[in-house]
Scaffold this motif. Sequence first.
Motif, PDB file in Angstrom:
ATOM      1  N   GLY A 100       0.748  -1.247   0.000  1.00 15.55           N
ATOM      2  CA  GLY A 100       0.000   0.000   0.000  1.00 15.55           C
ATOM      3  C   GLY A 100       0.777   1.296   0.000  1.00 15.55           C
ATOM      4  O   GLY A 100       0.226   2.331   0.377  1.00 15.55           O
ATOM      5  N   HIS A 101       2.023   1.292  -0.447  1.00 16.44           N
ATOM      6  CA  HIS A 101       2.810   2.526  -0.542  1.00 16.44           C
ATOM      7  C   HIS A 101       2.886   3.006  -1.989  1.00 16.44           C
ATOM      8  O   HIS A 101       2.977   2.198  -2.913  1.00 16.44           O
ATOM      9  CB  HIS A 101       4.232   2.311  -0.022  1.00 16.44           C
ATOM     10  CG  HIS A 101       4.305   1.967   1.416  1.00 16.44           C
ATOM     11  ND1 HIS A 101       4.268   0.662   1.874  1.00 16.44           N
ATOM     12  CD2 HIS A 101       4.402   2.754   2.522  1.00 16.44           C
ATOM     13  CE1 HIS A 101       4.354   0.657   3.199  1.00 16.44           C
ATOM     14  NE2 HIS A 101       4.429   1.911   3.614  1.00 16.44           N
ATOM     15  N   ILE A 102       2.874   4.329  -2.157  1.00 10.39           N
ATOM     16  CA  ILE A 102       3.102   4.953  -3.462  1.00 10.39           C
ATOM     17  C   ILE A 102       4.412   5.722  -3.350  1.00 10.39           C
ATOM     18  O   ILE A 102       4.558   6.586  -2.483  1.00 10.39           O
ATOM     19  CB  ILE A 102       1.948   5.901  -3.838  1.00 10.39           C
ATOM     20  CG1 ILE A 102       0.625   5.117  -3.941  1.00 10.39           C
ATOM     21  CG2 ILE A 102       2.245   6.614  -5.152  1.00 10.39           C
ATOM     22  CD1 ILE A 102      -0.591   5.999  -4.169  1.00 10.39           C
ATOM     23  N   ILE A 131       4.609  -2.383 -10.057  1.00 10.91           N
ATOM     24  CA  ILE A 131       4.163  -3.004  -8.810  1.00 10.91           C
ATOM     25  C   ILE A 131       5.330  -3.762  -8.186  1.00 10.91           C
ATOM     26  O   ILE A 131       5.921  -4.645  -8.819  1.00 10.91           O
ATOM     27  CB  ILE A 131       2.986  -3.970  -9.059  1.00 10.91           C
ATOM     28  CG1 ILE A 131       1.797  -3.236  -9.683  1.00 10.91           C
ATOM     29  CG2 ILE A 131       2.567  -4.644  -7.757  1.00 10.91           C
ATOM     30  CD1 ILE A 131       0.664  -4.159 -10.104  1.00 10.91           C
ATOM     31  N   CYS A 132       5.673  -3.404  -6.966  1.00 12.29           N
ATOM     32  CA  CYS A 132       6.799  -4.018  -6.266  1.00 12.29           C
ATOM     33  C   CYS A 132       6.307  -4.779  -5.030  1.00 12.29           C
ATOM     34  O   CYS A 132       5.283  -4.422  -4.440  1.00 12.29           O
ATOM     35  CB  CYS A 132       7.804  -2.948  -5.843  1.00 12.29           C
ATOM     36  SG  CYS A 132       8.433  -1.961  -7.226  1.00 12.29           S
ATOM     37  N   ASN A 133       7.030  -5.797  -4.650  1.00 12.55           N
ATOM     38  CA  ASN A 133       6.612  -6.627  -3.515  1.00 12.55           C
ATOM     39  C   ASN A 133       6.637  -5.874  -2.201  1.00 12.55           C
ATOM     40  O   ASN A 133       5.724  -5.998  -1.382  1.00 12.55           O
ATOM     41  CB  ASN A 133       7.487  -7.880  -3.424  1.00 12.55           C
ATOM     42  CG  ASN A 133       7.162  -8.883  -4.507  1.00 12.55           C
ATOM     43  OD1 ASN A 133       6.005  -9.049  -4.882  1.00 12.55           O
ATOM     44  ND2 ASN A 133       8.181  -9.532  -5.045  1.00 12.55           N
ATOM     45  N   GLN A 136      10.769  -1.388   0.230  1.00 13.24           N
ATOM     46  CA  GLN A 136      12.183  -1.265  -0.134  1.00 13.24           C
ATOM     47  C   GLN A 136      12.394  -1.552  -1.618  1.00 13.24           C
ATOM     48  O   GLN A 136      13.189  -0.875  -2.288  1.00 13.24           O
ATOM     49  CB  GLN A 136      13.052  -2.207   0.701  1.00 13.24           C
ATOM     50  CG  GLN A 136      14.555  -1.984   0.514  1.00 13.24           C
ATOM     51  CD  GLN A 136      14.990  -0.547   0.791  1.00 13.24           C
ATOM     52  OE1 GLN A 136      14.735  -0.022   1.872  1.00 13.24           O
ATOM     53  NE2 GLN A 136      15.646   0.089  -0.174  1.00 13.24           N
ATOM     54  N   ASP A 137      11.678  -2.526  -2.148  1.00 10.24           N
ATOM     55  CA  ASP A 137      11.760  -2.814  -3.588  1.00 10.24           C
ATOM     56  C   ASP A 137      11.293  -1.614  -4.401  1.00 10.24           C
ATOM     57  O   ASP A 137      11.865  -1.293  -5.449  1.00 10.24           O
ATOM     58  CB  ASP A 137      10.893  -4.025  -3.945  1.00 10.24           C
ATOM     59  CG  ASP A 137      11.451  -5.339  -3.401  1.00 10.24           C
ATOM     60  OD1 ASP A 137      12.656  -5.400  -3.126  1.00 10.24           O
ATOM     61  OD2 ASP A 137      10.650  -6.281  -3.250  1.00 10.24           O
ATOM     62  N   ALA A 138      10.246  -0.954  -3.925  1.00 11.63           N
ATOM     63  CA  ALA A 138       9.716   0.222  -4.620  1.00 11.63           C
ATOM     64  C   ALA A 138      10.734   1.364  -4.598  1.00 11.63           C
ATOM     65  O   ALA A 138      10.934   2.050  -5.604  1.00 11.63           O
ATOM     66  CB  ALA A 138       8.404   0.665  -3.977  1.00 11.63           C
ATOM     67  N   ILE A 139      11.377   1.570  -3.460  1.00 13.07           N
ATOM     68  CA  ILE A 139      12.405   2.618  -3.348  1.00 13.07           C
ATOM     69  C   ILE A 139      13.574   2.304  -4.278  1.00 13.07           C
ATOM     70  O   ILE A 139      14.099   3.184  -4.975  1.00 13.07           O
ATOM     71  CB  ILE A 139      12.888   2.750  -1.891  1.00 13.07           C
ATOM     72  CG1 ILE A 139      11.755   3.292  -1.011  1.00 13.07           C
ATOM     73  CG2 ILE A 139      14.118   3.660  -1.806  1.00 13.07           C
ATOM     74  CD1 ILE A 139      12.048   3.253   0.473  1.00 13.07           C
TER      75      ILE A 139
END
Length: 202
Positions: A100-102, A131-133, A136-139
Amino acid sequence: MYNIEIIKNFKSRNIEVTFFKTLEDVKDKILDLIPINSTVGIGNSKTLKEMDISRLLCERGNTVFDKTLAKSKKESKHIKKKSLLTDWYITGTNAISKDGHIVNIDHSGNRVAAMIYGPDNVIVVVGKNKICNTLQDAIDRVRNIAAPLNAKRAGYKPPCLELNKCVDCKTDQRVCFNLVIIEGQYEKDRMKLFIVDEEIGF
């Protein structure tokens, strides 16, 4: 691609999620959702350029503030400020996490500023490739994939273009001055996340 877990996790953070098969479907939804008498701010986004949404909104009568249509830096700055006070704001995003992070990385920060506060309604369009798991993956994605590609698109040449990874440089060529993580919304459903079953944007 429809994912109940993602819907549930964003909903718990007051962010509404809708899945779409194609970008064309998203375009139709946006045009149906936004009233013609509304003002609309546009965040600079390769995804939105593919939709040609600014032109479509302008042609049907909406007042649109899109800095990429400016004829000078002065006009661009004026448009960016005006877009902070619009009825609707449409933007892409660099990454989302399944919990749930953007996550966004921005040059001047006008896009993330409008996402966080100002416009009454915010639509965020994102392809399945972003879409990242985990958070940290998103960052990691925004630093090492989105930032270099957006730098190249804008004509900048930071070290990450050659190194293919972020090195936290101090050069004036960097485009990643603002790393912003949206963890939720105070106003329920102010932000709508439109996830497309296509690989689009950076």
